[in-house]
Design a protein around this motif. Structure first.
Motif, PDB file in Angstrom:
ATOM      1  N   LYS A 327      69.602 -10.829  44.644  1.00 53.03           N
ATOM      2  CA  LYS A 327      70.021  -9.453  44.330  1.00 53.03           C
ATOM      3  C   LYS A 327      71.010  -9.424  43.164  1.00 53.03           C
ATOM      4  CE  LYS A 327      69.003  -6.643  48.332  1.00 53.03           C
ATOM      5  NZ  LYS A 327      69.496  -5.565  49.225  1.00 53.03           N
ATOM      6  N   VAL A 328      71.837 -10.444  43.067  1.00 52.78           N
ATOM      7  CA  VAL A 328      72.723 -10.538  41.905  1.00 52.78           C
ATOM      8  C   VAL A 328      71.898 -10.666  40.633  1.00 52.78           C
ATOM      9  CG1 VAL A 328      74.440 -11.985  40.749  1.00 52.78           C
ATOM     10  CG2 VAL A 328      74.675 -11.482  43.177  1.00 52.78           C
ATOM     11  N   ARG A 329      70.897 -11.533  40.680  1.00 47.35           N
ATOM     12  CA  ARG A 329      70.058 -11.719  39.483  1.00 47.35           C
ATOM     13  C   ARG A 329      69.295 -10.449  39.157  1.00 47.35           C
ATOM     14  NH1 ARG A 329      68.680 -16.505  42.333  1.00 47.35           N
ATOM     15  NH2 ARG A 329      66.509 -15.835  42.524  1.00 47.35           N
ATOM     16  N   GLN A 330      68.832  -9.737  40.171  1.00 47.42           N
ATOM     17  CA  GLN A 330      68.127  -8.480  39.924  1.00 47.42           C
ATOM     18  C   GLN A 330      69.053  -7.435  39.315  1.00 47.42           C
ATOM     19  OE1 GLN A 330      66.541  -7.777  43.848  1.00 47.42           O
ATOM     20  NE2 GLN A 330      64.597  -8.815  43.392  1.00 47.42           N
ATOM     21  N   ALA A 331      70.340  -7.507  39.649  1.00 49.39           N
ATOM     22  CA  ALA A 331      71.300  -6.576  39.051  1.00 49.39           C
ATOM     23  C   ALA A 331      71.347  -6.739  37.536  1.00 49.39           C
ATOM     24  CB  ALA A 331      72.682  -6.790  39.660  1.00 49.39           C
ATOM     25  N   PHE A 332      71.168  -7.968  37.062  1.00 46.83           N
ATOM     26  CA  PHE A 332      71.178  -8.213  35.614  1.00 46.83           C
ATOM     27  C   PHE A 332      70.046  -7.456  34.911  1.00 46.83           C
ATOM     28  CE2 PHE A 332      74.082 -11.462  36.786  1.00 46.83           C
ATOM     29  CZ  PHE A 332      74.735 -11.893  35.645  1.00 46.83           C
ATOM     30  N   GLN A 333      68.914  -7.288  35.590  1.00 46.71           N
ATOM     31  CA  GLN A 333      67.790  -6.578  34.988  1.00 46.71           C
ATOM     32  C   GLN A 333      68.185  -5.152  34.593  1.00 46.71           C
ATOM     33  OE1 GLN A 333      64.934  -8.084  34.322  1.00 46.71           O
ATOM     34  NE2 GLN A 333      64.959  -9.885  35.651  1.00 46.71           N
ATOM     35  N   TYR A 334      69.082  -4.556  35.374  1.00 44.01           N
ATOM     36  CA  TYR A 334      69.523  -3.191  35.105  1.00 44.01           C
ATOM     37  C   TYR A 334      70.794  -3.147  34.267  1.00 44.01           C
ATOM     38  CZ  TYR A 334      66.128  -2.009  38.705  1.00 44.01           C
ATOM     39  OH  TYR A 334      64.964  -1.872  39.429  1.00 44.01           O
ATOM     40  N   ALA A 335      71.584  -4.193  34.319  1.00 50.77           N
ATOM     41  CA  ALA A 335      72.866  -4.184  33.605  1.00 50.77           C
ATOM     42  C   ALA A 335      72.703  -4.377  32.102  1.00 50.77           C
ATOM     43  CB  ALA A 335      73.775  -5.276  34.169  1.00 50.77           C
ATOM     44  N   VAL A 336      71.677  -5.111  31.662  1.00 49.90           N
ATOM     45  CA  VAL A 336      71.526  -5.394  30.230  1.00 49.90           C
ATOM     46  C   VAL A 336      71.177  -4.126  29.453  1.00 49.90           C
ATOM     47  CG1 VAL A 336      70.822  -7.788  30.577  1.00 49.90           C
ATOM     48  CG2 VAL A 336      69.087  -6.003  30.467  1.00 49.90           C
ATOM     49  N   ALA A 382      74.473   2.135  37.181  1.00 54.30           N
ATOM     50  CA  ALA A 382      74.661   2.493  38.590  1.00 54.30           C
ATOM     51  C   ALA A 382      73.781   1.643  39.499  1.00 54.30           C
ATOM     52  CB  ALA A 382      74.356   3.984  38.785  1.00 54.30           C
ATOM     53  N   LYS A 383      72.534   1.421  39.088  1.00 50.01           N
ATOM     54  CA  LYS A 383      71.621   0.596  39.873  1.00 50.01           C
ATOM     55  C   LYS A 383      72.118  -0.850  39.928  1.00 50.01           C
ATOM     56  CE  LYS A 383      67.677  -0.350  42.010  1.00 50.01           C
ATOM     57  NZ  LYS A 383      67.378   0.137  43.368  1.00 50.01           N
ATOM     58  N   ALA A 384      72.632  -1.335  38.807  1.00 49.51           N
ATOM     59  CA  ALA A 384      73.161  -2.702  38.778  1.00 49.51           C
ATOM     60  C   ALA A 384      74.333  -2.851  39.741  1.00 49.51           C
ATOM     61  CB  ALA A 384      73.590  -3.057  37.354  1.00 49.51           C
ATOM     62  N   LYS A 385      75.241  -1.890  39.732  1.00 48.70           N
ATOM     63  CA  LYS A 385      76.398  -1.949  40.640  1.00 48.70           C
ATOM     64  C   LYS A 385      75.957  -1.857  42.099  1.00 48.70           C
ATOM     65  CE  LYS A 385      79.954  -0.136  37.516  1.00 48.70           C
ATOM     66  NZ  LYS A 385      80.924   0.968  37.269  1.00 48.70           N
ATOM     67  N   GLN A 386      74.938  -1.053  42.361  1.00 50.88           N
ATOM     68  CA  GLN A 386      74.423  -0.926  43.726  1.00 50.88           C
ATOM     69  C   GLN A 386      73.906  -2.264  44.227  1.00 50.88           C
ATOM     70  OE1 GLN A 386      71.140   1.894  44.173  1.00 50.88           O
ATOM     71  NE2 GLN A 386      70.317   0.643  45.836  1.00 50.88           N
ATOM     72  N   LEU A 387      73.134  -2.954  43.404  1.00 51.38           N
ATOM     73  CA  LEU A 387      72.587  -4.246  43.814  1.00 51.38           C
ATOM     74  C   LEU A 387      73.694  -5.287  43.991  1.00 51.38           C
ATOM     75  CD1 LEU A 387      69.410  -4.275  41.547  1.00 51.38           C
ATOM     76  CD2 LEU A 387      69.422  -4.378  44.044  1.00 51.38           C
ATOM     77  N   LEU A 388      74.699  -5.256  43.143  1.00 50.46           N
ATOM     78  CA  LEU A 388      75.816  -6.188  43.295  1.00 50.46           C
ATOM     79  C   LEU A 388      76.539  -5.934  44.616  1.00 50.46           C
ATOM     80  CD1 LEU A 388      77.339  -6.277  39.688  1.00 50.46           C
ATOM     81  CD2 LEU A 388      76.090  -8.111  40.841  1.00 50.46           C
ATOM     82  N   ALA A 389      76.708  -4.669  44.950  1.00 49.10           N
ATOM     83  CA  ALA A 389      77.378  -4.337  46.216  1.00 49.10           C
ATOM     84  C   ALA A 389      76.552  -4.815  47.402  1.00 49.10           C
ATOM     85  CB  ALA A 389      77.621  -2.833  46.294  1.00 49.10           C
ATOM     86  N   ALA A 420      77.327  -5.318  27.570  1.00 46.56           N
ATOM     87  CA  ALA A 420      76.502  -4.550  28.499  1.00 46.56           C
ATOM     88  C   ALA A 420      76.776  -4.962  29.942  1.00 46.56           C
ATOM     89  CB  ALA A 420      75.025  -4.750  28.168  1.00 46.56           C
ATOM     90  N   LEU A 421      76.892  -6.249  30.193  1.00 46.94           N
ATOM     91  CA  LEU A 421      77.147  -6.726  31.551  1.00 46.94           C
ATOM     92  C   LEU A 421      78.509  -6.253  32.064  1.00 46.94           C
ATOM     93  CD1 LEU A 421      75.830 -10.400  31.279  1.00 46.94           C
ATOM     94  CD2 LEU A 421      74.644  -8.437  32.258  1.00 46.94           C
ATOM     95  N   GLN A 422      79.460  -6.165  31.163  1.00 47.52           N
ATOM     96  CA  GLN A 422      80.812  -5.771  31.559  1.00 47.52           C
ATOM     97  C   GLN A 422      80.834  -4.355  32.136  1.00 47.52           C
ATOM     98  OE1 GLN A 422      83.697  -6.655  28.571  1.00 47.52           O
ATOM     99  NE2 GLN A 422      85.383  -5.645  29.631  1.00 47.52           N
ATOM    100  N   ARG A 423      79.936  -3.496  31.676  1.00 40.44           N
ATOM    101  CA  ARG A 423      79.871  -2.131  32.203  1.00 40.44           C
ATOM    102  C   ARG A 423      79.604  -2.123  33.705  1.00 40.44           C
ATOM    103  NH1 ARG A 423      75.052   0.454  28.976  1.00 40.44           N
ATOM    104  NH2 ARG A 423      74.124  -1.335  30.033  1.00 40.44           N
ATOM    105  N   ALA A 424      78.862  -3.133  34.158  1.00 43.47           N
ATOM    106  CA  ALA A 424      78.506  -3.213  35.579  1.00 43.47           C
ATOM    107  C   ALA A 424      79.487  -4.072  36.368  1.00 43.47           C
ATOM    108  CB  ALA A 424      77.093  -3.768  35.723  1.00 43.47           C
TER     109      ALA A 424
END
Length: 562
Positions: A327-336, A382-389, A420-424
């Motif tokens: 799920k952390v790795r999937q968060a990167f898909q949305y964070a970039v 927002a999706k990236a932060k959700q997956l990280l959580a 871009a990653l820092q935003r998440a």
């Protein structure tokens, strides 16, 4: 693999000279084709190359089948490229693209009639066998070596000078050659299009001097070589165009000028004075130059840009800390922010290349278009932060190690990813390294040497196999391999083996597309863009086209106008 070192060896590296001010008045316009010139037989084609040497020994060559080596050496098969569809494999010295046994482990080829080399030697199965066997000798290492592990007994074979014959290559008669593989392999017709499958007369090539005195089977032979300065090719009188569907052989001669400054090359080609009208640049145009050249309507027929190209991606070390969590790795898909990456790569989205969502690149047969992580080009924070959580990191992730090569403009691209990653809430620390040090880190044996890195992959042959296996097979982790995400999943390895062993191309294509989806479910990499390449040519160069794959001009088809 990051293809920068590979492309340097071929003369296909990006230009890095800063001559923008000199080009500002050119106002060139980008186009996707090579113009409407009418070409004819004759003349001298000039290739302006920034490197100082070329590998002309087929055993040492990593050249794509459509570049300079292909003008000198024929192989059992060849590539047919087109702007309208994927590259296809076609017969070259052989009468067809090979006949497989029922189990996919034995491949038989029959040679065409009347083939001769430039020295008059008939091209028989013995010359093909000897050429392949030479490539196993350590003295002639460095070339593309897929066949070395695929041929039965290849792992222990040391070449014809010390190891005798390789039993897995049989030559029952002068026109028949049979290859016995260690396992089923449906892409064998592509493998035999590689340089090592060029014929070499027995007794030739016993030392390193063959690089400067190769015996030709293609339309041209080496006439002269001035090291670091120039190599000159003249017509091979024994080449029969009626037997060759891959090469037009239109120019009377080909001259490669070595050690050329890429900025000066661009000026020369745009001016097209004298012989430069009959020349093209082997290096692709860098973004700073391209942004100015493409605004000049007068140059629109001299600039050719690929539709897409190599996959640029962000590799995530699946064996390292938080990145071991899918799920952390999937968060990167949305964070970039892929748009920011495009700008950092080439100054604009259209110059950089289209956004990537798959691992298989455009122009490869069987590729399916899909997007498992739909988001705006700038990302979905927002999706990236959700997956990280959901993964247990509601406050984000700190201090991820991000080694980056200082070559080209990789630092700029890495900074765009970092921002871009820092935003998440994903904090990274960039670690600039020179190219050799970076390669040692990301292809070495230490699973804990880094967290993420940028990569770029140009397949060696037009098959999804060459997209997938080198980047995601367990066997490619460490030891110089390019599985930079350290990704190891047994069912993916099984899918790769199944697809490789499937002989029918359509069925294999479906398996590769399935594998593409399966890998991206685990998110070991973030596909970023399919990198475009642009090339300049002189005003009298025609049939200068870039197919869907590879993203380079086909040297074998180029002709000249009067």
């Amino acid at each position: 693999m990051d293809r920068r070192d590979f492309l340097r060896a071929m003369g296909l590296t990006a230009a890095v000279s800063g001559t923008g001010a000199l080009l500002a008045a050119c106002h060139a316009n980008e186009q996707s084709g090579g113009g409407a010139l009418t070409v004819s037989s004759g003349g001298t084609l000039y290739i302006l190359y920034d490197g100082t040497s070329q590998r002309l020994d087929p055993a040492k060559s990593q050249s794509l089948a459509i570049t300079l080596s292909g003008l000198i050496h024929r192989r059992l098969t060849a590539w047919k490229t087109s702007a309208d569809g994927p590259a296809t494999v076609v017969p070259d010295l052989a009468t067809d693209t090979g006949r497989a046994s029922a189990d996919g482990k034995t491949w038989t080829f029959t040679l065409k009639d009347g083939l001769k080399m430039s020295d008059g030697t008939p091209i028989t199965s013995a010359e093909i066998k000897y050429g392949v066997e030479r490539s196993f000798d350590p003295a002639f290492s460095g070339g593309l070596g897929y066949h070395k592990t695929l041929l039965a007994g290849g792992g222990a074979y040391t070449g014809p000078f010390k190891g005798g014959d390789l039993a897995s290559i049989e030559t029952p008669d002068a026109k028949t050659i049979v290859f016995h593989l260690a396992r089923p392999y449906g892409d064998w017709p592509w493998i035999v299009s590689m340089p090592a499958f060029a014929p070499v007369p027995k007794g030739k090539g016993t030392d390193a001097n063959y690089d400067s005195a190769p015996v030709a089977s293609g339309p041209y032979q080496l006439e002269s070589l001035t090291k670091g300065v120039e190599l000159r090719l003249s017509r091979n009188p024994n080449w029969d165009p009626k037997t060759d569907v891959a090469r037009t052989g239109l120019p009377d001669a080909v001259v490669m000028q070595l050690g050329q400054d890429t900025g000066v090359t661009a000026q020369r080609l745009l001016a097209s004075a004298g012989n430069d009208a009959f020349a093209f640049g082997a290096a692709f145009v860098n973004p700073a130059q391209l942004a100015q050249i493409r605004t000049n309507p007068a140059a629109k027929n001299q600039l050719v840009t690929s539709e897409s190209g190599a996959l640029a991606y962000l590799a995530l070390n699946t064996r390292r800390g938080p990145l071991a969590n899918v799920k952390v790795r999937q968060a990167f898909q949305y964070a970039v922010d892929k748009t920011a990456f495009q700008i950092a790569s080439a100054g604009s989205a259209d110059l950089a290349g289209p956004i990537a969502t798959t691992l298989i690149t455009e122009g490869i047969a069987g590729r399916e278009v899909f997007d498992l992580y739909p988001a705006p080009p700038s990302g979905d924070v927002a999706k990236a932060k959700q997956l990280l959580a959901e993964a247990g990191f509601p406050n984000g992730i700190q201090n991820l190690d991000f080694p980056v090569s200082t070559d080209n403009n990789d630092a700029d691209k890495a900074q765009a990813i970092q921002a871009a990653l820092q935003r998440a809430g994903i904090q990274t620390k960039l670690r600039p390294l020179d190219e050799d040090a970076w390669q040692a880190v990301v292809t070495g044996n230490d699973d804990n040497a880094y967290d993420l890195t940028l990569g770029s992959w140009q397949p060696d042959f037009p098959s999804a196999n060459s997209n997938i296996q080198p980047l995601f097979g367990t066997s490619e982790i460490g030891n110089g391999g390019y599985n930079q995400s350290r990704y190891s999943v047994p069912d993916v390895d099984a899918l790769i083996a199944q697809a490789q062993g499937t002989i029918d191309p359509a069925a294999a294509g479906k398996l590769w597309a399935q594998t593409d989806r399966r890998i991206l479910q685990d998110s070991p990499v973030v596909p970023l863009i399919y990198t475009r390449n642009s090339f300049l040519h002189g005003s009298k160069v025609g049939d200068f086209e870039i197919g869907q794959f590879p993203a380079y001009p086909n040297y074998l088809q180029i002709g000249l106008a009067k």
